[in-house]
Design a protein around this motif. Sequence first.
Motif, short mmCIF file in Angstrom:
data_model
loop_
_atom_site.label_atom_id
_atom_site.label_comp_id
_atom_site.label_asym_id
_atom_site.label_seq_id
_atom_site.Cartn_x
_atom_site.Cartn_y
_atom_site.Cartn_z
N ARG A 1 48.33 45.06 18.62
CA ARG A 1 49.64 45.23 17.95
C ARG A 1 50.71 44.41 18.66
O ARG A 1 51.58 43.80 18.02
CB ARG A 1 50.02 46.71 17.94
CG ARG A 1 51.39 47.00 17.36
CD ARG A 1 51.38 46.79 15.85
NE ARG A 1 52.74 46.81 15.34
CZ ARG A 1 53.34 45.78 14.76
NH1 ARG A 1 52.71 44.62 14.63
NH2 ARG A 1 54.57 45.87 14.31
N LEU A 2 50.70 44.38 19.98
CA LEU A 2 51.67 43.59 20.74
C LEU A 2 51.52 42.10 20.41
O LEU A 2 52.53 41.40 20.23
CB LEU A 2 51.48 43.85 22.23
CG LEU A 2 52.41 43.07 23.17
CD1 LEU A 2 53.87 43.45 22.90
CD2 LEU A 2 52.04 43.32 24.63
N ALA A 3 50.29 41.61 20.34
CA ALA A 3 50.07 40.21 20.01
C ALA A 3 50.59 39.88 18.61
O ALA A 3 51.13 38.79 18.37
CB ALA A 3 48.58 39.88 20.11
N ASP A 4 50.45 40.83 17.70
CA ASP A 4 50.96 40.60 16.34
C ASP A 4 52.49 40.55 16.34
O ASP A 4 53.10 39.72 15.66
CB ASP A 4 50.45 41.71 15.42
CG ASP A 4 51.00 41.57 14.01
OD1 ASP A 4 50.75 40.54 13.37
OD2 ASP A 4 51.69 42.51 13.55
N MET A 5 53.13 41.47 17.08
CA MET A 5 54.59 41.47 17.13
C MET A 5 55.14 40.20 17.78
O MET A 5 56.19 39.69 17.37
CB MET A 5 55.08 42.69 17.90
CG MET A 5 54.78 44.03 17.22
SD MET A 5 55.30 45.45 18.21
CE MET A 5 57.07 45.19 18.24
#
Length: 758
Positions: free
Chosen positions: A292-296
Amino acid sequence: MAAKPGQCTERPKSVPGRTAVLPWRLAPGIALFAAVALSMIFAGSMLGLAISRPWLGLGLSPFAPVAKLQDEGALWLTAVEGPAARAGIPPEPARILSIAPLGPGAAGGAVLLTGADIMEEPDVLPSHAGMAAYFARQNQLAGLMAEPVELHIAALEEAGSDTPPPTAVYRITPERRRPLTSLPAAFWMQIGVGLSGFWIGVWIWTLRRGDWAARFLAVAGTGLMASAFPAAVYSTRELALPDPLFWALSSLNATGSLTFGVGMIGLFLIYPRRLVRNQFLFVPALVLGLWRLADMLEWIDGPALGRHLAILTAMGAIIVLVGLQFRATKGDPRDRAALTWLGLAVIIGAGAFVTTVILPVALGVSAVVSQGQAFLFFLLIYGGMALGVARYRLFQLDEWAFRILFYVTGVLLLLVLDAILIVTVIDERAPAFALSLLVVALLWLPLRDMLGRLVLRRREPQRGALFRQVMDVALTPPGHDQRAIWAALLEGLFQPLTLSPLENATQSSITDEGAGLVVGGVGGLPAYRLDFADQGRKLFAPADVALADELRAMLTNALESRAAYEKGVAEERLRIARDIHDNIGVQLMGALHSLEPRRKDQLIRETLTDLRDIVNNASNPELSFDEMLADLRAQISEHVFAAGMRMEWVVEGGDSVILPLANAHTLRSVVREAVQNALKHADAGLVRIVIRQGDDAIFARVEDDGKGFDISADYRGNGLENMRARIIALGGDLSMISGAGGTRIEARFPFGAERRRR
């Protein structure tokens, strides 16, 4: 004692010289109410965001109102109300072309509108740049809606016409806030699903806060709420939301979806069987959190990989873990039943959402159903979970858990209704609270009991039928037959997977945390252990112990009554024998030696009178129909069971009446003779006796499953002629049918003139 799978066994450590201090914890009811209150505040904030936006009063859709119109990408007008209706826009379906600011100081020109402007979910776009551009456009449209605007609308094309449809311009002054009544059903559905998932997850967690399975379930419920609430706001917007708000809501939705996945993966890692150690329980959270962090941070190429693939991966992990748990619970009906119920609910509920919304978008096609409607699939998970608690005692919870849930729900309804009345109808708080309390008392409390019976599937046994079954046990002579009937009664009532006798168990109790039920012995009958109630579909509960004790008490009373009856029969037999020895023998001997015929006849008549008094007990010469049948059944059952046969005794209908002596004697004689013939000649395994009391007659049927006989050949040699003679003398009739399947004798005769009510 060994820890159960998924159960925390850590205890506060004590320090030498000090008293161990337990961590402060709220009571379950208070903790649940606090969590529910926080979720209501969260829901209220989402509702505030939804109605805080300017409102034009337009009903918009990306789908053409007429099937033949194939103008893909157009934005269609489907309804008008409020400001749009006051601006004179007709309610007929039309195509919206553009929107433009009004006034001399308005900046910019008209903005063309398309169906994509009201897409439910922006993460269907192929790239992060596309999402950023979409949010920027939404921000522009939201700025236009804050002030009066011009709306360019084109009417629908007429069939067969070559001329372009007419275009009209309407000036709309938006209202500053969107009314509650304009929010569509999809908004309330998503809010309701989020609340339901969170409440049930937190409900189980508050009752088992030390259990990792309950913790992960609460995490999943929190993720569902965090996903559904923001989606309710942006998926049901009228036209646009400002960029920072839209981006934040979309990001919260994506985070909540993966949080739900983390909770469900963690749940099936340890429930119902622990598959990994505690240190590995945080791996799913770490992996999906980094994803999720990589997507954000836009390190992943587009939402298809950053969001949709992550959700599909989490769903695949859930399915794999359910399969592993299914293999791990082999040989344990309790855990297998709980897993089947919970696993199917999660796979069907979450799988249906993924299949109809996430998977099609990941494949580049449109979602099968609306996202707002698809959220209803999650109710299958949490509704099934609540039913699983009631049916299988999931997470070791029982009916008391529902009492806490219903209590908190009642308090919440009281407060919400009080607030609604103050805002809408009644200004003063005291009358509003009193009215709210009255409504909750009149509506919620009866509804709560109905829901309890429906959800918990309480099956109260019929006390009349239960009493008759207990009496069958008590009236059966002691031995293997009585034990078999008692075991059959327990098996039919509780439906266990296995039932086995026990030694030296005098009390009823639950064993193995609900897997087994011990029914104590009573009256010479052995105790029994029952394993896995309802054919392995549920566990035993305290209510089952209470029912077992009630059965034992009924059987004790019945056996004591039977013993008292047999004692009375023995005393009566002794009285009859004594009277016959003292009176009848002397009189018959006197008649035998009397040489005078008249004296001999007188002695014989007196003997017959005395004999009748002895047999019928002159102190109580009349027996009711019920009492006479009870005596008859007790006499016949002894002979039947002594011969190794089974007996079915059925009495139907009627009042408590007193029969004339001749009629009662005839009924006893017919039944005795028919049963005696079956015992001697039929070689049968079952004798069935049916006696029915009608309005003006008595019907008796005796049938067996023996070898039968030839009526024409054996008719006069087996006492049946005497039976017919007695029946005909009373004005009745007798019929006999016999063959390879057995013999049936039926008799019918009137009550007689002396029939009296008891």
